[in-house]
Design an enzyme around this catalytic site. Structure first.
Site, PDB file in Angstrom:
ATOM      1  CB  CYS A 117       2.885  15.422  -6.889  1.00  0.00           C
ATOM      2  SG  CYS A 117       4.578  15.026  -6.421  1.00  0.00           S
ATOM      3  CG  HIS A 259       1.346  11.500  -7.381  1.00  0.00           C
ATOM      4  ND1 HIS A 259       2.387  11.684  -8.113  1.00  0.00           N
ATOM      5  CD2 HIS A 259       2.094  12.089  -6.044  1.00  0.00           C
ATOM      6  CE1 HIS A 259       3.470  12.152  -7.687  1.00  0.00           C
ATOM      7  NE2 HIS A 259       3.313  12.068  -6.429  1.00  0.00           N
ATOM      8  CG  ASN A 289       7.005  11.386  -7.116  1.00  0.00           C
ATOM      9  OD1 ASN A 289       6.426  12.003  -8.078  1.00  0.00           O
ATOM     10  ND2 ASN A 289       6.872  11.333  -5.831  1.00  0.00           N
TER      11      ASN A 289
HETATM   12  O1  UT7 Z   1       5.157  12.908  -4.401  1.00  0.00           O
HETATM   13  C1  UT7 Z   1       4.748  13.352  -3.019  1.00  0.00           C
HETATM   14  C2  UT7 Z   1       5.755  13.081  -2.242  1.00  0.00           C
HETATM   15  N1  UT7 Z   1       6.287  11.817  -1.979  1.00  0.00           N
HETATM   16  C3  UT7 Z   1       5.705  11.185  -0.787  1.00  0.00           C
HETATM   17  O2  UT7 Z   1       4.680  11.519  -0.404  1.00  0.00           O
HETATM   18  C4  UT7 Z   1       6.543   9.825  -0.157  1.00  0.00           C
HETATM   19  C5  UT7 Z   1       6.115   9.324   1.163  1.00  0.00           C
HETATM   20  N2  UT7 Z   1       6.825   8.703   1.746  1.00  0.00           N
HETATM   21  C6  UT7 Z   1       7.208   7.574   1.510  1.00  0.00           C
HETATM   22  O3  UT7 Z   1       7.124   7.146   0.380  1.00  0.00           O
HETATM   23  C7  UT7 Z   1       8.089   6.815   2.484  1.00  0.00           C
HETATM   24  O4  UT7 Z   1       8.112   7.339   3.905  1.00  0.00           O
HETATM   25  C8  UT7 Z   1       9.624   6.460   2.268  1.00  0.00           C
HETATM   26  C9  UT7 Z   1       9.728   5.623   1.162  1.00  0.00           C
HETATM   27  C10 UT7 Z   1      10.004   7.821   1.846  1.00  0.00           C
HETATM   28  C11 UT7 Z   1      10.377   5.915   3.388  1.00  0.00           C
HETATM   29  O5  UT7 Z   1       9.606   4.597   3.822  1.00  0.00           O
HETATM   30  P1  UT7 Z   1       9.409   4.380   5.493  1.00  0.00           P
HETATM   31  O6  UT7 Z   1       8.885   3.289   5.428  1.00  0.00           O
HETATM   32  O7  UT7 Z   1       8.645   5.795   5.765  1.00  0.00           O
HETATM   33  O8  UT7 Z   1      10.877   4.314   5.934  1.00  0.00           O
HETATM   34  P2  UT7 Z   1      11.531   5.167   6.946  1.00  0.00           P
HETATM   35  O9  UT7 Z   1      11.762   6.752   6.717  1.00  0.00           O
HETATM   36  O10 UT7 Z   1      10.635   5.191   8.219  1.00  0.00           O
HETATM   37  O11 UT7 Z   1      12.918   4.670   7.404  1.00  0.00           O
HETATM   38  C12 UT7 Z   1      12.827   3.156   7.783  1.00  0.00           C
HETATM   39  C13 UT7 Z   1      14.359   2.813   7.895  1.00  0.00           C
HETATM   40  C14 UT7 Z   1      15.245   3.794   8.454  1.00  0.00           C
HETATM   41  O12 UT7 Z   1      16.147   3.145   9.283  1.00  0.00           O
HETATM   42  P3  UT7 Z   1      16.071   2.909  10.886  1.00  0.00           P
HETATM   43  O13 UT7 Z   1      15.924   4.197  11.696  1.00  0.00           O
HETATM   44  O14 UT7 Z   1      14.672   2.020  11.150  1.00  0.00           O
HETATM   45  O15 UT7 Z   1      17.073   2.017  11.418  1.00  0.00           O
HETATM   46  C15 UT7 Z   1      15.867   4.524   7.509  1.00  0.00           C
HETATM   47  O16 UT7 Z   1      17.296   5.038   7.876  1.00  0.00           O
HETATM   48  O17 UT7 Z   1      14.859   2.665   6.724  1.00  0.00           O
HETATM   49  C16 UT7 Z   1      16.269   3.510   6.483  1.00  0.00           C
HETATM   50  N3  UT7 Z   1      16.274   4.059   5.210  1.00  0.00           N
HETATM   51  C17 UT7 Z   1      16.742   3.442   3.995  1.00  0.00           C
HETATM   52  N4  UT7 Z   1      17.368   2.317   4.034  1.00  0.00           N
HETATM   53  C18 UT7 Z   1      17.939   1.727   2.893  1.00  0.00           C
HETATM   54  C19 UT7 Z   1      15.714   5.190   4.711  1.00  0.00           C
HETATM   55  N5  UT7 Z   1      15.943   5.239   3.261  1.00  0.00           N
HETATM   56  C20 UT7 Z   1      16.484   4.223   2.960  1.00  0.00           C
HETATM   57  C21 UT7 Z   1      17.214   3.581   1.681  1.00  0.00           C
HETATM   58  N6  UT7 Z   1      17.693   2.427   1.687  1.00  0.00           N
HETATM   59  N7  UT7 Z   1      16.966   4.298   0.609  1.00  0.00           N
END
Ligand code: UT7
Length: 332
Positions: A117, A259, A289
């Site tokens: 990125c 970004h 992204n």
């Molecule tokens: O370009 C550089 C690379 N990209 C980044 O740097 C991205 C950085 N990270 C992020 O943007 C975020 O961490 C994400 C958007 C990827 C994830 O958001 P989060 O708030 O960190 O969620 P999480 O991974 O902690 O997941 C929270 C919950 C989980 O459920 P439980 O364990 O709390 O029951 C996941 O299983 O959300 C669930 N979950 C989803 N639910 C619905 C994860 N993905 C999804 C989804 N839809 N697509």
């Protein structure tokens, strides 16, 4: 003697096909509300796999607009720096493919930059050094990605985040009677975080086998939470670094072009810095992204809709897999 450096023209291209969050909810267990709340994304573009929208094609179309904008001909380009982690081929590099598509006959140096990125910002910062010293006059810097090819469409943790698209800038020696210049730059990388976002299968160490294909382990994989934390810290620190180097203050910045990985990363960075949210360019809702393409696409859109004007102070700020990072402070 040091030359002044100007971004002379910009362009962008995105594929026609739109994939909405609702479309995605029919492919994996997710929904529009979760995706929008957690990321700010509503939809993304997906390249046509039949052709015409591969990374070099998108770059070709975007470059035609940038050349017009800069009032330059293809053979005025002295070098192509092509930021991408989704090149057309392993060999030749995509910069060379683009050189041919543009009909450039001057044998200009053509190089791919695999800085994820941060690829476009790496390109701009390297280009400005060569222009300042007089080594090159005009350099085409590209960020073009077809991430839809590398995403595991069965993994809801990553597939909702990415899209395809391209942005380009032509950066060159400023021979006009204006103040446009690159004011300061920063580049860096921290390999200790490389496992937060990687794709180890398919390289020299682990060629793809049928096992990988069956288990779908050859796609990109990411530890989202870890990336999130590093991202906000890094982006805020980058901004402070380039401002300090240029002896400017945050209040001097007219536009922050970050970004576009997640709206919450952008907002947290903004809060850490204390920048007016009105000065932050955001288009993640429309394109998700697009890795190396996010900064040049957001920059181009904000110029075209009249927000960014000549003379404005603009800050590019990027981070990505590697972990790579970079920032550019410029007077447009
Ligand atoms: O370009 C550089 C690379 N990209 C980044 O740097 C991205 C950085 N990270 C992020 O943007 C975020 O961490 C994400 C958007 C990827 C994830 O958001 P989060 O708030 O960190 O969620 P999480 O991974 O902690 O997941 C929270 C919950 C989980 O459920 P439980 O364990 O709390 O029951 C996941 O299983 O959300 C669930 N979950 C989803 N639910 C619905 C994860 N993905 C999804 C989804 N839809 N697509």
């Amino acid at each position: 003697m040091e030359y002044k450096v100007k971004i002379k023209g910009t362009g962008m291209f995105v594929p026609e096909k739109i994939l909405t969050n609702t479309d995605l909810s029919k492919m994996v267990e997710t929904n529009d509300e979760w995706i929008f709340d957690r990321t700010g994304i509503r939809e993304r573009r997906i390249s046509n796999t039949e052709g015409g929208e591969f990374p070099s094609d998108m770059a070709y179309n975007a470059t035609l607009d940038a050349l017009k904008d800069a009032n330059l001909e293809p053979n005025d380009i002295d070098m192509i720096l092509f930021g991408s982690v989704t090149p057309d081929y392993k060999l030749p590099n995509t910069a060379v493919v683009l050189q041919q598509k543009l009909g450039i006959t001057n044998h200009c140096a053509s190089l791919d930059i695999a800085a994820a990125c941060s690829g476009f910002v790496y390109g701009i910062n390297m280009a400005q050094a060569m222009i300042k010293t007089g080594m090159m006059k005009n350099i085409l810097v590209v960020g073009s990605e077809m991430l839809s090819r590398e995403v595991n469409w069965e993994d809801r943790g990553t597939c909702i985040l990415f899209g395809d698209g391209c942005g380009v800038s032509i950066i060159g020696r400023n021979e006009d009677a204006d103040e446009s210049d690159i004011l300061s730059v920063h580049l860096g990388a921290d390999g200790t975080g490389s496992e937060f976002f990687d794709q180890p299968i398919g390289g020299a160490i682990h060629p793809i086998t049928t096992d990988h294909l069956e288990n779908r382990t050859h796609f990109m994989q990411m530890k989202g939470r870890e990336m999130f934390k590093v991202a906000t810290r890094t982006l805020a620190q980058n901004a402070r670094t380039v401002l300090e180097k240029a002896n400017l203050k945050l209040e001097d910045v007219d536009w922050l072009v970050p970004h576009q990985a997640n709206i919450r990363i952008i907002e947290t960075t903004g809060k850490l810095l204390g920048i007016d949210p009105e000065k932050v360019i955001i288009n993640i809702d429309k394109y998700a992204n697009t890795s190396a393409a996010t900064v040049p696409m957001a920059f181009h859109e904000a110029i075209k809709d009249g927000r960014i004007k000549r003379g404005d102070i603009v800050l590019f700020d990027a981070f990505g897999a590697g972990l790579t990072t970079g920032a550019t402070l410029l007077r447009y």
